[in-house]
Design a protein around this motif. Structure first.
Motif, PDB file in Angstrom:
ATOM      1  N   PRO A 279      60.235  92.898 -12.676  1.00 44.43           N
ATOM      2  CA  PRO A 279      59.870  91.739 -13.522  1.00 44.43           C
ATOM      3  C   PRO A 279      58.770  90.882 -12.918  1.00 44.43           C
ATOM      4  CG  PRO A 279      62.247  91.982 -13.412  1.00 44.43           C
ATOM      5  CD  PRO A 279      61.687  92.918 -12.404  1.00 44.43           C
ATOM      6  N   TYR A 280      58.800  90.708 -11.589  1.00 48.31           N
ATOM      7  CA  TYR A 280      57.756  89.911 -10.942  1.00 48.31           C
ATOM      8  C   TYR A 280      56.403  90.622 -10.999  1.00 48.31           C
ATOM      9  CZ  TYR A 280      61.714  87.265  -9.114  1.00 48.31           C
ATOM     10  OH  TYR A 280      62.859  86.510  -9.006  1.00 48.31           O
ATOM     11  N   VAL A 281      56.438  91.944 -10.855  1.00 52.00           N
ATOM     12  CA  VAL A 281      55.196  92.714 -10.946  1.00 52.00           C
ATOM     13  C   VAL A 281      54.593  92.585 -12.337  1.00 52.00           C
ATOM     14  CG1 VAL A 281      54.207  95.027 -10.848  1.00 52.00           C
ATOM     15  CG2 VAL A 281      55.895  94.329  -9.146  1.00 52.00           C
ATOM     16  N   VAL A 282      55.439  92.683 -13.355  1.00 55.94           N
ATOM     17  CA  VAL A 282      54.955  92.575 -14.730  1.00 55.94           C
ATOM     18  C   VAL A 282      54.378  91.185 -14.990  1.00 55.94           C
ATOM     19  CG1 VAL A 282      55.640  92.618 -17.160  1.00 55.94           C
ATOM     20  CG2 VAL A 282      56.528  94.352 -15.585  1.00 55.94           C
ATOM     21  N   VAL A 283      55.056  90.153 -14.516  1.00 53.67           N
ATOM     22  CA  VAL A 283      54.568  88.780 -14.699  1.00 53.67           C
ATOM     23  C   VAL A 283      53.212  88.606 -14.027  1.00 53.67           C
ATOM     24  CG1 VAL A 283      54.965  86.371 -14.052  1.00 53.67           C
ATOM     25  CG2 VAL A 283      56.821  87.733 -15.018  1.00 53.67           C
ATOM     26  N   SER A 284      53.045  89.202 -12.847  1.00 61.04           N
ATOM     27  CA  SER A 284      51.764  89.084 -12.141  1.00 61.04           C
ATOM     28  C   SER A 284      50.631  89.750 -12.898  1.00 61.04           C
ATOM     29  CB  SER A 284      51.877  89.703 -10.751  1.00 61.04           C
ATOM     30  OG  SER A 284      51.959  91.120 -10.824  1.00 61.04           O
ATOM     31  N   GLN A 285      50.963  90.694 -13.780  1.00 54.95           N
ATOM     32  CA  GLN A 285      49.918  91.406 -14.518  1.00 54.95           C
ATOM     33  C   GLN A 285      49.600  90.774 -15.864  1.00 54.95           C
ATOM     34  OE1 GLN A 285      48.122  93.987 -13.129  1.00 54.95           O
ATOM     35  NE2 GLN A 285      49.297  93.273 -11.374  1.00 54.95           N
ATOM     36  N   VAL A 286      50.575  90.122 -16.461  1.00 49.37           N
ATOM     37  CA  VAL A 286      50.320  89.525 -17.780  1.00 49.37           C
ATOM     38  C   VAL A 286      49.510  88.234 -17.672  1.00 49.37           C
ATOM     39  CG1 VAL A 286      52.374  90.561 -18.807  1.00 49.37           C
ATOM     40  CG2 VAL A 286      52.527  88.284 -17.791  1.00 49.37           C
ATOM     41  N   VAL A 287      49.447  87.639 -16.484  1.00 43.17           N
ATOM     42  CA  VAL A 287      48.600  86.456 -16.293  1.00 43.17           C
ATOM     43  C   VAL A 287      47.143  86.905 -16.306  1.00 43.17           C
ATOM     44  CG1 VAL A 287      47.957  84.605 -14.718  1.00 43.17           C
ATOM     45  CG2 VAL A 287      50.355  85.278 -14.944  1.00 43.17           C
ATOM     46  N   PRO A 288      46.307  86.353 -17.165  1.00 42.10           N
ATOM     47  CA  PRO A 288      44.901  86.774 -17.233  1.00 42.10           C
ATOM     48  C   PRO A 288      44.194  86.575 -15.895  1.00 42.10           C
ATOM     49  CG  PRO A 288      45.476  85.384 -19.106  1.00 42.10           C
ATOM     50  CD  PRO A 288      46.623  85.306 -18.147  1.00 42.10           C
ATOM     51  N   LYS A 289      43.480  87.601 -15.462  1.00 42.55           N
ATOM     52  CA  LYS A 289      42.778  87.525 -14.176  1.00 42.55           C
ATOM     53  C   LYS A 289      41.659  86.501 -14.220  1.00 42.55           C
ATOM     54  CE  LYS A 289      45.495  90.642 -12.681  1.00 42.55           C
ATOM     55  NZ  LYS A 289      46.278  90.690 -13.935  1.00 42.55           N
ATOM     56  N   LEU A 290      41.092  86.276 -15.412  1.00 42.45           N
ATOM     57  CA  LEU A 290      40.049  85.265 -15.538  1.00 42.45           C
ATOM     58  C   LEU A 290      40.592  83.877 -15.220  1.00 42.45           C
ATOM     59  CD1 LEU A 290      37.085  84.925 -16.283  1.00 42.45           C
ATOM     60  CD2 LEU A 290      37.774  84.548 -18.650  1.00 42.45           C
ATOM     61  N   ALA A 291      41.893  83.672 -15.513  1.00 46.70           N
ATOM     62  CA  ALA A 291      42.509  82.384 -15.199  1.00 46.70           C
ATOM     63  C   ALA A 291      42.780  82.250 -13.706  1.00 46.70           C
ATOM     64  CB  ALA A 291      43.814  82.233 -15.983  1.00 46.70           C
ATOM     65  N   LEU A 292      42.970  83.378 -13.012  1.00 44.40           N
ATOM     66  CA  LEU A 292      43.230  83.339 -11.579  1.00 44.40           C
ATOM     67  C   LEU A 292      41.956  83.181 -10.763  1.00 44.40           C
ATOM     68  CD1 LEU A 292      45.911  86.168 -11.193  1.00 44.40           C
ATOM     69  CD2 LEU A 292      46.287  83.703 -11.147  1.00 44.40           C
ATOM     70  N   ALA A 293      40.826  83.595 -11.330  1.00 37.36           N
ATOM     71  CA  ALA A 293      39.581  83.575 -10.572  1.00 37.36           C
ATOM     72  C   ALA A 293      39.235  82.190 -10.013  1.00 37.36           C
ATOM     73  CB  ALA A 293      38.444  84.124 -11.431  1.00 37.36           C
ATOM     74  N   PRO A 294      39.314  81.098 -10.800  1.00 34.85           N
ATOM     75  CA  PRO A 294      39.006  79.781 -10.212  1.00 34.85           C
ATOM     76  C   PRO A 294      39.953  79.401  -9.073  1.00 34.85           C
ATOM     77  CG  PRO A 294      38.995  79.671 -12.613  1.00 34.85           C
ATOM     78  CD  PRO A 294      39.572  80.997 -12.252  1.00 34.85           C
ATOM     79  N   LEU A 295      41.221  79.786  -9.196  1.00 32.70           N
ATOM     80  CA  LEU A 295      42.166  79.497  -8.118  1.00 32.70           C
ATOM     81  C   LEU A 295      41.803  80.259  -6.852  1.00 32.70           C
ATOM     82  CD1 LEU A 295      45.618  79.477  -9.962  1.00 32.70           C
ATOM     83  CD2 LEU A 295      44.428  77.538  -8.950  1.00 32.70           C
ATOM     84  N   PHE A 296      41.421  81.512  -7.000  1.00 31.07           N
ATOM     85  CA  PHE A 296      41.061  82.319  -5.839  1.00 31.07           C
ATOM     86  C   PHE A 296      39.806  81.758  -5.164  1.00 31.07           C
ATOM     87  CE2 PHE A 296      43.329  86.650  -6.191  1.00 31.07           C
ATOM     88  CZ  PHE A 296      44.505  86.022  -6.572  1.00 31.07           C
ATOM     89  N   VAL A 297      38.868  81.282  -5.978  1.00 35.84           N
ATOM     90  CA  VAL A 297      37.679  80.651  -5.403  1.00 35.84           C
ATOM     91  C   VAL A 297      38.054  79.379  -4.649  1.00 35.84           C
ATOM     92  CG1 VAL A 297      35.500  79.508  -5.964  1.00 35.84           C
ATOM     93  CG2 VAL A 297      36.100  81.650  -7.090  1.00 35.84           C
ATOM     94  N   LEU A 298      39.001  78.626  -5.204  1.00 35.26           N
ATOM     95  CA  LEU A 298      39.455  77.397  -4.553  1.00 35.26           C
ATOM     96  C   LEU A 298      40.172  77.711  -3.245  1.00 35.26           C
ATOM     97  CD1 LEU A 298      39.888  74.299  -4.734  1.00 35.26           C
ATOM     98  CD2 LEU A 298      42.009  74.776  -5.963  1.00 35.26           C
TER      99      LEU A 298
END
Length: 257
Positions: free
Chosen positions: A96-115
């Motif tokens: 379930p955690y793996v699936v949740v990590s994939q359904v989050v759009p990567k475009l939304a994670l990109a600003p966090l990763f830059v931060l």
């Protein structure tokens, strides 16, 4: 005529027809180059960028991010798929955690990763790895679960250990599915790298697209997109060649040496 050669000739003819229609529509239809540049202008911009050396550092940065992210994501995906396939409890707890990590759009994670990790190559590689992880994990899990029951019982009767069964029966049996997941991951790796470069990279073809958008240079944008498509085709063809080589002698071995 060879069917493969015939199919390639038809594909080439279709490409020429599409380019001719595009060129004619752009020149005769009065479409602004800002909206849709003609193919000849795109090819000219591509040639100019390659000849001047402008595109090469950006191509190198994108290829590096793709290869590093693909290597990391595919490796973790393969290991995770093997672990979940071998342990039902682990699958029920972690999937379930793996699936949740994939359904989050990567475009939304990109600003966090830059931060979190700053600008540069690291955020791009991490996002690419996340994109590549799931196809390998899912296909590995599916492939290892498709072992013939009779062969599995035979291995147990012959006293094969769990590791021997995994390495000599399950992995060879699941190899086609694993390689299919790798094909998907290769395509997604390029998508992930380019999307990550949109958010803050100073180099890479994604950064070129964003820069061209800011300069309202649609021709340069199309040239960069053409390079991205060409890289994707090359990586996919390389994956197909690897798959043919590995599956050429594909067979399920026994539990001996």
């Amino acid at each position: 005529m060879n069917p493969l050669l015939k199919a390639r000739l038809w594909a080439a003819a279709l490409l020429v027809l599409l380019l001719a229609v595009w060129e004619g529509a752009g020149r005769l239809g009065g479409i602004s180059a800002l909206v849709l540049p003609v193919p000849s202008a795109v090819l000219q911009a591509l040639w100019t960028g390659l000849a001047s050396g402008y595109f090469w550092p950006h191509m190198a940065a994108t290829v590096q991010a793709v290869l590093l992210g693909l290597a990391a994501g595919a490796s973790f995906g393969l290991l995770a798929g093997m672990a979940l396939a071998e342990s039902v409890l682990l699958e029920r707890v972690l999937r379930p955690y793996v699936v949740v990590s994939q359904v989050v759009p990567k475009l939304a994670l990109a600003p966090l990763f830059v931060l979190w990790f700053g600008f540069g190559m690291l955020p791009t590689v991490l996002i690419t790895a996340l994109v590549c992880f799931f196809p390998l994990m899912e296909n590995t899990l599916t492939g290892l679960r498709q072992v013939d029951v009779q062969r599995l019982q035979l291995f147990r009767m012959l006293g094969a250990s769990r590791l021997q069964t995994l390495l000599r029966l399950k992995l060879p049996t699941g190899l086609p599915a694993i390689l299919a997941g790798l094909r998907v991951a290769v395509v997604l790796a390029l998508v992930g790298a380019v999307v990550a470069e949109f958010m803050g990279a100073s180099q890479g073809l994604g950064a070129v697209v964003i820069a061209a958008q800011g300069m309202m240079d649609t021709t340069l944008m199309f040239a960069a997109l053409l390079l991205i498509a060409a890289l994707g085709l090359l990586l996919y063809q390389a994956c197909l060649l690897l798959e043919r080589r590995l599956l050429r002698g594909h067979a399920v071995a026994g539990p001996g040496r």
